[in-house]
Design an enzyme around this catalytic site. Structure first.
Site, PDB file in Angstrom:
ATOM      1  N   GLY A  15       9.366 -15.484  -2.548  1.00 61.71           N
ATOM      2  CA  GLY A  15       8.906 -16.717  -1.914  1.00 61.71           C
ATOM      3  C   GLY A  15       7.876 -17.428  -2.765  1.00 61.71           C
ATOM      4  CB  ALA A  26      -4.090 -18.696 -16.092  1.00 62.87           C
ATOM      5  CB  VAL A  27       0.546 -16.573 -17.900  1.00 60.25           C
ATOM      6  CG1 VAL A  27       1.456 -15.840 -18.892  1.00 60.25           C
ATOM      7  CG2 VAL A  27       0.209 -15.664 -16.720  1.00 60.25           C
ATOM      8  NE  ARG A  29      -3.022 -25.526 -21.037  1.00 58.74           N
ATOM      9  CZ  ARG A  29      -3.450 -26.704 -20.632  1.00 58.74           C
ATOM     10  NH1 ARG A  29      -4.675 -26.829 -20.115  1.00 58.74           N
ATOM     11  NH2 ARG A  29      -2.697 -27.778 -20.744  1.00 58.74           N
ATOM     12  NE  ARG A  76      13.616 -14.463  -1.122  1.00 52.77           N
ATOM     13  CZ  ARG A  76      12.376 -14.119  -0.799  1.00 52.77           C
ATOM     14  NH1 ARG A  76      11.785 -13.098  -1.399  1.00 52.77           N
ATOM     15  NH2 ARG A  76      11.710 -14.780   0.124  1.00 52.77           N
ATOM     16  CB  CYS A  77      17.916 -11.768  -8.400  1.00 52.11           C
ATOM     17  SG  CYS A  77      19.145 -11.248  -9.625  1.00 52.11           S
ATOM     18  CG  ASP A 107       6.644  -6.062  -0.969  1.00 54.11           C
ATOM     19  OD1 ASP A 107       7.360  -7.069  -1.105  1.00 54.11           O
ATOM     20  OD2 ASP A 107       6.461  -5.503   0.120  1.00 54.11           O
ATOM     21  N   GLY A 108       8.532  -6.944  -3.556  1.00 51.58           N
ATOM     22  CA  GLY A 108       9.884  -6.842  -4.107  1.00 51.58           C
ATOM     23  C   GLY A 108       9.922  -7.183  -5.580  1.00 51.58           C
ATOM     24  CB  THR A 129       3.063 -12.930  -1.251  1.00 54.98           C
ATOM     25  OG1 THR A 129       3.454 -12.971   0.127  1.00 54.98           O
ATOM     26  CG2 THR A 129       2.022 -11.847  -1.441  1.00 54.98           C
ATOM     27  CG  ASP A 131       4.122 -13.070   3.578  1.00 51.26           C
ATOM     28  OD1 ASP A 131       4.085 -14.168   4.164  1.00 51.26           O
ATOM     29  OD2 ASP A 131       5.162 -12.613   3.062  1.00 51.26           O
ATOM     30  CG  ASP A 133       2.984  -8.792   2.344  1.00 52.74           C
ATOM     31  OD1 ASP A 133       2.653  -9.254   1.227  1.00 52.74           O
ATOM     32  OD2 ASP A 133       4.159  -8.792   2.742  1.00 52.74           O
ATOM     33  CB  ALA A 190      -5.582 -18.720  19.415  1.00 54.83           C
TER      34      ALA A 190
END
Length: 324
Positions: A15, A26-27, A29, A76-77, A107-108, A129, A131, A133, A190
């Site tokens: 995602g 950043a990677v 440069r 996705r692959c 994580d995937g 991500t 999430d 997570d 909430a």
């Protein structure tokens, strides 16, 4: 002494998340500054297997830090989950002279990174991500933007919910994790927060609270429902039938993935991207960049994937206290 990495590949997988472009920038440069070549891999592992690989220069990442999504695209692959696909990916890296790889994803994506590392490609994961997570890190790229986007949307729903004296069930993303729901529950005040890590499915408790709150003059009732629980529309129908109070479901969906990244997502993603290059330059592999206890650090990918993450009990307890 570790072999010097000469060419780094960078890809985004899974995602998309706001801030991924800052990490890519950043990677690119940081690597060029060290005399290392960079190749961008389009559409994640799917693009790697299709050899959608482009040379990147410093100018390739100009004016992208403020943009949501990922300029490298993502996909996705399923093929890359197979041994044959992984071997093919490693051979394609070697064919294009890629001896180091930065994988930005969840994580995937990290499982795929670990497989590449085992096949001789020095690989570093960067947690991207919304999430939040990934257990080894307290920050993942995109979460801050996503939760702010959700918070602002929920504020708007609250306005109309109050005007119509409704109950509103607002479903936020997060896959199987409840962090966006928890933070929005705090930030939006909430009345109920439903987290997959804690919710027992007892709707009667919600129904009783809605009725009690209406008796004491409350004009609305906001329920934040995590994606991992879902079924917000059918839940709304059941609650309306049981309470007699108009109940609407709003599913925020993929709007939470998009938009201009916050300052935090831009800064943290930039530092993590640069740290990934630093690790590769040191000859390290099979690592995940993380933010832990106020510092940037790194973990073994397999160790990181084995960690379990849960909602902090004290935060959950406080959220229950504040929704009373």
């Amino acid at each position: 002494m570790a072999n010097k990495v000469k060419t780094i590949g960078v890809l985004t997988s899974g995602g998309d998340a706001p801030g991924m472009n800052a990490a890519i920038r950043a990677v690119v440069r940081a690597a060029i500054n060290r005399g290392i070549k960079v190749k961008g891999i389009m559409r994640g592992y799917a693009g790697l297997l299709q050899e959608e690989i482009v040379d990147m220069q410093s100018s390739s990442v100009s004016d992208i830090i403020h943009r949501g999504g990922t300029i490298l695209y993502t996909a996705r692959c399923m093929e890359f989950t197979t041994e044959e696909g992984q071997k093919k990916g490693a051979e394609i890296c070697k064919k294009h002279g890629i001896d180091g790889m930065v994988v930005i994803g969840g994580d995937g994506s990290f499982r795929g990174a670990g497989k590449l590392s085992a096949l001789g490609i020095n690989t570093i994961g960067v947690p991207g991500t919304i999430d939040l997570d990934i257990a080894c890190t307290e920050y993942t790229i995109g979460f801050d933007t996503a939760v702010n986007t959700a918070m602002e949307a929920i504020d708007k729903v609250r306005d109309t919910s109050t005007s119509h004296e409704r109950c509103s069930i607002i479903e936020v993303m997060g896959r199987r994790a409840g962090y966006i729901a928890l933070w929005c529950g705090f930030a939006n005040g909430a009345e109920d927060i439903l987290l997959p890590e804690r919710y027992d499915g007892d709707e009667q408790v919600l129904i009783n609270r809605i009725i009690e709150n209406r008796k004491i003059g409350k004009k609305h009732h906001i329920i934040i429902n995590a994606e991992g629980i879902g079924h917000s529309t059918s839940m709304a129908r059941r609650i309306e039938a049981a309470t007699g109070i108009e109940t609407r479901a709003t599913i925020l969906g993929h709007m939470q993935r998009g938009g201009t990244p916050t300052c935090k997502d831009r800064v943290y993603a930039s530092i993590m991207g640069a740290k990934a290059v630093e690790l590769l330059a040191e000859g390290k592999s099979d690592r995940v960049v993380a933010y832990k206890n106020g510092e940037y650090t790194d973990f073994d990918i397999q160790e990181a994937l084995a960690m379990k993450k849960d909602i902090p009990e004290d935060q959950f307890a406080i959220s229950k206290l504040l929704t009373r």
